[in-house]
Scaffold this motif. Structure first.
Motif, PDB file in Angstrom:
ATOM      1  N   ILE A 142      43.018  57.203  29.822  1.00 12.77           N
ATOM      2  CA  ILE A 142      43.881  56.079  30.189  1.00 12.77           C
ATOM      3  C   ILE A 142      44.898  56.398  31.385  1.00 12.77           C
ATOM      4  CG2 ILE A 142      46.026  54.738  29.433  1.00 12.77           C
ATOM      5  CD1 ILE A 142      44.589  54.686  26.699  1.00 12.77           C
ATOM      6  N   VAL A 143      45.461  57.640  31.381  1.00  7.28           N
ATOM      7  CA  VAL A 143      46.392  57.963  32.435  1.00  7.28           C
ATOM      8  C   VAL A 143      45.489  58.241  33.644  1.00  7.28           C
ATOM      9  CG1 VAL A 143      47.749  60.187  33.408  1.00  7.28           C
ATOM     10  CG2 VAL A 143      47.773  59.251  31.117  1.00  7.28           C
ATOM     11  N   ALA A 144      44.244  58.944  33.633  1.00  9.43           N
ATOM     12  CA  ALA A 144      43.506  59.026  34.894  1.00  9.43           C
ATOM     13  C   ALA A 144      43.068  57.832  35.374  1.00  9.43           C
ATOM     14  CB  ALA A 144      42.318  59.645  34.407  1.00  9.43           C
ATOM     15  N   VAL A 145      42.768  56.712  34.585  1.00 10.09           N
ATOM     16  CA  VAL A 145      42.149  55.560  35.302  1.00 10.09           C
ATOM     17  C   VAL A 145      43.460  54.946  35.861  1.00 10.09           C
ATOM     18  CG1 VAL A 145      41.506  53.248  34.304  1.00 10.09           C
ATOM     19  CG2 VAL A 145      40.250  55.035  33.585  1.00 10.09           C
ATOM     20  N   ALA A 146      44.690  55.144  35.283  1.00  8.42           N
ATOM     21  CA  ALA A 146      45.941  54.580  35.845  1.00  8.42           C
ATOM     22  C   ALA A 146      46.135  54.944  37.249  1.00  8.42           C
ATOM     23  CB  ALA A 146      47.181  54.535  34.936  1.00  8.42           C
ATOM     24  N   LEU A 147      46.054  56.267  37.408  1.00 11.01           N
ATOM     25  CA  LEU A 147      46.282  56.980  38.565  1.00 11.01           C
ATOM     26  C   LEU A 147      45.254  56.437  39.700  1.00 11.01           C
ATOM     27  CD1 LEU A 147      47.129  60.487  37.344  1.00 11.01           C
ATOM     28  CD2 LEU A 147      48.633  58.791  38.162  1.00 11.01           C
ATOM     29  N   VAL A 148      44.006  55.988  39.456  1.00 11.62           N
ATOM     30  CA  VAL A 148      42.881  55.710  40.387  1.00 11.62           C
ATOM     31  C   VAL A 148      42.640  54.199  40.709  1.00 11.62           C
ATOM     32  CG1 VAL A 148      42.036  57.947  40.390  1.00 11.62           C
ATOM     33  CG2 VAL A 148      40.962  56.267  39.044  1.00 11.62           C
ATOM     34  N   ALA A 149      42.940  53.546  39.517  1.00  6.44           N
ATOM     35  CA  ALA A 149      42.788  51.928  39.565  1.00  6.44           C
ATOM     36  C   ALA A 149      43.748  51.302  40.679  1.00  6.44           C
ATOM     37  CB  ALA A 149      42.926  51.643  38.235  1.00  6.44           C
ATOM     38  N   PRO A 150      42.994  50.279  41.148  1.00  5.96           N
ATOM     39  CA  PRO A 150      43.874  49.242  42.010  1.00  5.96           C
ATOM     40  C   PRO A 150      45.011  48.652  41.517  1.00  5.96           C
ATOM     41  CG  PRO A 150      41.371  48.478  41.790  1.00  5.96           C
ATOM     42  CD  PRO A 150      41.687  49.625  40.978  1.00  5.96           C
ATOM     43  N   ALA A 151      46.266  48.561  41.903  1.00  3.50           N
ATOM     44  CA  ALA A 151      47.424  48.215  41.513  1.00  3.50           C
ATOM     45  C   ALA A 151      47.264  46.573  41.085  1.00  3.50           C
ATOM     46  CB  ALA A 151      48.611  48.153  42.689  1.00  3.50           C
ATOM     47  N   LYS A 152      47.819  46.509  39.951  1.00  2.00           N
ATOM     48  CA  LYS A 152      47.678  44.995  39.269  1.00  2.00           C
ATOM     49  C   LYS A 152      49.236  44.520  39.208  1.00  2.00           C
ATOM     50  CE  LYS A 152      47.239  47.077  34.873  1.00  2.00           C
ATOM     51  NZ  LYS A 152      46.255  47.164  33.789  1.00  2.00           N
ATOM     52  N   GLU A 153      49.336  43.239  38.917  1.00  2.00           N
ATOM     53  CA  GLU A 153      50.617  42.381  38.806  1.00  2.00           C
ATOM     54  C   GLU A 153      51.103  42.978  37.608  1.00  2.00           C
ATOM     55  OE1 GLU A 153      52.063  38.136  38.686  1.00  2.00           O
ATOM     56  OE2 GLU A 153      50.625  38.510  40.304  1.00  2.00           O
ATOM     57  N   THR A 154      52.263  43.385  37.438  1.00  4.07           N
ATOM     58  CA  THR A 154      52.686  43.398  35.980  1.00  4.07           C
ATOM     59  C   THR A 154      53.246  42.088  35.178  1.00  4.07           C
ATOM     60  OG1 THR A 154      53.785  45.558  36.955  1.00  4.07           O
ATOM     61  CG2 THR A 154      54.724  44.755  34.927  1.00  4.07           C
ATOM     62  N   PRO A 155      52.608  41.959  34.060  1.00  6.05           N
ATOM     63  CA  PRO A 155      52.712  40.738  33.418  1.00  6.05           C
ATOM     64  C   PRO A 155      54.364  40.470  32.939  1.00  6.05           C
ATOM     65  CG  PRO A 155      51.698  41.936  32.103  1.00  6.05           C
ATOM     66  CD  PRO A 155      51.749  42.758  33.297  1.00  6.05           C
ATOM     67  N   ALA A 156      54.805  39.244  32.945  1.00  5.23           N
ATOM     68  CA  ALA A 156      56.111  39.109  32.225  1.00  5.23           C
ATOM     69  C   ALA A 156      56.209  39.605  30.972  1.00  5.23           C
ATOM     70  CB  ALA A 156      56.400  37.663  32.449  1.00  5.23           C
ATOM     71  N   VAL A 157      57.395  39.929  30.446  1.00  2.00           N
ATOM     72  CA  VAL A 157      57.467  40.519  29.114  1.00  2.00           C
ATOM     73  C   VAL A 157      57.504  39.145  28.224  1.00  2.00           C
ATOM     74  CG1 VAL A 157      59.300  41.248  27.493  1.00  2.00           C
ATOM     75  CG2 VAL A 157      58.890  42.210  29.727  1.00  2.00           C
ATOM     76  N   MET A 158      56.756  39.306  27.207  1.00  5.45           N
ATOM     77  CA  MET A 158      56.635  38.060  26.402  1.00  5.45           C
ATOM     78  C   MET A 158      57.256  38.331  25.194  1.00  5.45           C
ATOM     79  SD  MET A 158      52.331  37.567  26.824  1.00  5.45           S
ATOM     80  CE  MET A 158      52.031  37.057  25.248  1.00  5.45           C
ATOM     81  N   TYR A 159      58.619  37.343  24.988  1.00  4.34           N
ATOM     82  CA  TYR A 159      59.603  37.730  23.937  1.00  4.34           C
ATOM     83  C   TYR A 159      59.103  37.307  22.522  1.00  4.34           C
ATOM     84  CZ  TYR A 159      62.430  39.227  27.774  1.00  4.34           C
ATOM     85  OH  TYR A 159      62.910  40.077  28.857  1.00  4.34           O
TER      86      TYR A 159
END
Length: 149
Positions: A58-75
């Protein structure tokens, strides 16, 4: 393409790594034994090793994957799922296993705004019945199904 580390996935992978490391140490302390003569720590240690690998992926993929838009917090889900945990913990000693399960599942089901109240009640009733069957009837655990103590 914009390549930058995804902090959410890195944090999730790191949390998995930390938790699995603790389980690995616990399994090692219990003694893992050998494949032919497994010790009490064999399963927790093995599961922790799998978790460590998955957390690393998970960490390795997060380091090399294209940036994605952070979703809004679903309260709504955050509120209802948290309330389900609190309701179960607060009511199991007082009301017993079945009502505590019913309330927790009903609250958790309402985390999705598309869930109708009667659907949440039906799911909660079926889960309470399943819980009674497994824990009270089949496993014969000393848990009060209704009412405290």
């Amino acid at each position: 393409m914009d390549f930058r580390a995804d902090p959410t996935d890195i944090a999730a992978g790191a949390a998995i790594i930390v938790a699995c490391s603790a389980f690995a140490v616990g399994g090692w302390i219990y003694g893992i034994g050998t494949i032919s003569r497994m010790g009490p720590g064999f399963f927790p240690f093995s599961a922790a090793m799998i978790g460590l690998v998955l957390g690393g992926i998970i960490v390795a993929v997060a380091l090399v994957a294209p940036a994605k838009e952070t979703p809004a917090v679903m309260y709504r889900p955050l509120l209802f799922i948290s309330a389900a945990f609190v309701a179960f913990a607060a009511s199991i000693d007082i009301a017993g296993l079945l009502p505590a399960t019913f309330f927790a599942v009903a609250l958790a089901a309402l985390a999705d705004k598309r869930t109708k109240p009667w659907e949440a009640c039906g799911l909660a009733l079926s889960m309470a019945a399943f819980t009674w069957l497994i824990f009270i009837v089949l496993l014969d655990l000393p848990i009060s199904p209704i009412g405290g103590t």
